[in-house]
Design an enzyme around this catalytic site. Structure first.
Site, PDB file in Angstrom:
ATOM      1  N   ASP A 196       6.051 -11.504  66.691  1.00 33.05           N
ATOM      2  CA  ASP A 196       5.751 -10.165  66.181  1.00 33.05           C
ATOM      3  C   ASP A 196       5.266 -10.244  64.731  1.00 33.05           C
ATOM      4  OD1 ASP A 196       5.715  -7.460  65.431  1.00 33.05           O
ATOM      5  OD2 ASP A 196       7.485  -6.993  66.642  1.00 33.05           O
TER       6      ASP A 196
ATOM      7  N   SER B  48       8.897   0.252  68.957  1.00 32.59           N
ATOM      8  CA  SER B  48       8.496   0.380  67.556  1.00 32.59           C
ATOM      9  C   SER B  48       8.993   1.717  66.996  1.00 32.59           C
ATOM     10  CB  SER B  48       6.977   0.221  67.448  1.00 32.59           C
ATOM     11  OG  SER B  48       6.573  -0.037  66.124  1.00 32.59           O
TER      12      SER B  48
ATOM     13  N   HIS C 174       4.014  -7.957  69.086  1.00 33.03           N
ATOM     14  CA  HIS C 174       4.680  -6.678  68.857  1.00 33.03           C
ATOM     15  C   HIS C 174       4.760  -5.838  70.125  1.00 33.03           C
ATOM     16  CE1 HIS C 174       6.281  -3.465  66.477  1.00 33.03           C
ATOM     17  NE2 HIS C 174       5.292  -2.629  66.760  1.00 33.03           N
TER      18      HIS C 174
END
Length: 335
Positions: free
Chosen positions: A246, A107, A274
């Site tokens: 996600d 991320s 995610h």
């Protein structure tokens, strides 16, 4: 839920600390062999890697830090830009006596990984991006709200004792009982959200997260992209891993990586959100091991780098892009 808490507690027992430029840094260091630097995402910490660290440490030296402003590391008024974080990782590795690494970023940590590869190509062997930012503007509205005026005060109220406990209990319950059936896509990562809400009881953490988000996101979404300097790291092996479900950053961003870097490896894991490294830790460890084992580490050549800079955008696209608008390479400062 209890098993997760036990694993996290055991991992915290392995935490070490080092002070760099007067700021305490927390990290986990395990195993031996080629070095892997695991960078967590926004508002998370090293425990996001708990499901895979022991497996990877059987073959690799694993370094999993808490980025400044996160977890057990200090949360000062400091440089929370991507360049600052990259400098901080350079300094940590130097103190630990580790010269070269394969960087794995999840991320927001993917943005730091790309920036590290740009600023310090001589120390970067490979890059793996996990559900990363920097591949498109879209991001969940919940993250966009962090940079809105008033978020800091509102979240201070919402994380007061009692209120916070009710919120985290509801999130963890929804995760546990919604983990099957049609709601699974929505509830899969709510336990991680509960951990984030819990961490925001510390106003210093909220301060760091707000400043970090304002550097990379505005009301339209992500304001950074990894496309403009892609040509600078032509020989850097790159892989992208995503969860098909996600809900934070769309999985379609994974296909953008192939357009920027034709040689990139893309893996999309089914029945994953995610945090694919948490949803399928054994498969993730296998993919990472295969990526490292089957690719030659990048070799930095200053003369070649100079030629590519002079050629600019006319040079071929590269497997390791970096971030538009991010700071130029720095060697003297650190977050």
């Amino acid at each position: 839920m209890a098993e997760k808490a036990d694993r996290a507690a055991a991992m915290r027992d392995d935490v070490q600390y080092v002070t760099i430029h007067g700021k305490k840094r927390a990290f986990v260091l395990k195993g031996s062999g080629p070095a892997l630097l695991l960078l967590h995402g926004l508002a998370c910490d090293h425990t996001t890697w708990t499901p895979v660290i022991d497996q990877l440490a059987k073959k690799y030296t694993v370094i999993a830090p808490d980025l400044l402003g996160h977890g057990l590391s200090d949360k000062p008024r400091a440089d929370y830009t991507l360049g600052g974080y990259a400098n901080g990782m350079r300094d940590l590795l130097t103190v630990l006596g580790i010269d070269k690494v394969t960087v794995v970023g999840h991320s927001f940590g993917g943005g730091v990984a790309m920036q590290f590869a740009y600023q310090f190509p001589e120390r970067t062997q490979r890059v793996m991006l996990v559900a990363t930012g920097g591949l498109g503007p879209e991001v969940t509205p919940l993250i966009k709200l962090i940079q809105v005026p008033g978020w800091f005060r509102v979240m201070g109220v919402l994380t007061l004792p009692g209120v916070r406990h009710l919120e985290t209990f509801a999130l963890r319950t929804a995760h546990e009982y919604g983990d099957v059936g049609p709601l699974r896509k929505v509830t899969r990562d709510l336990d991680e959200v509960a951990d984030i809400v819990e961490s925001w009881k510390d106003r210093r953490t909220r301060f760091a997260i707000r400043h970090l988000v304002r550097a990379v996101i505005d009301w339209r979404g992500q304001i950074v992209t990894m496309s403009d300097r892609a040509y600078l790291s032509d020989a850097m092996p790159m892989a992208v891993v995503w969860g098909r479900d996600d809900q934070v950053i769309p999985v379609r961003h994974a296909s953008n990586a192939a357009a920027l870097a034709p040689d990139v490896r893309v893996e999309v894991l089914p029945d994953a959100g995610h945090f694919p490294h948490k949803d399928h830790p054994e498969e993730f460890a296998r993919i990472l091991d295969d990526f490292v084992s089957s690719t030659e580490p990048a070799s930095y050549n200053r003369a070649r780098f100079r030629r590519m800079l002079k050629a600019g955008g006319s040079a071929p696209a590269s497997p390791v892009p970096t971030l538009e608008g991010a700071p130029e390479p720095q060697a003297a400062t650190s977050a």
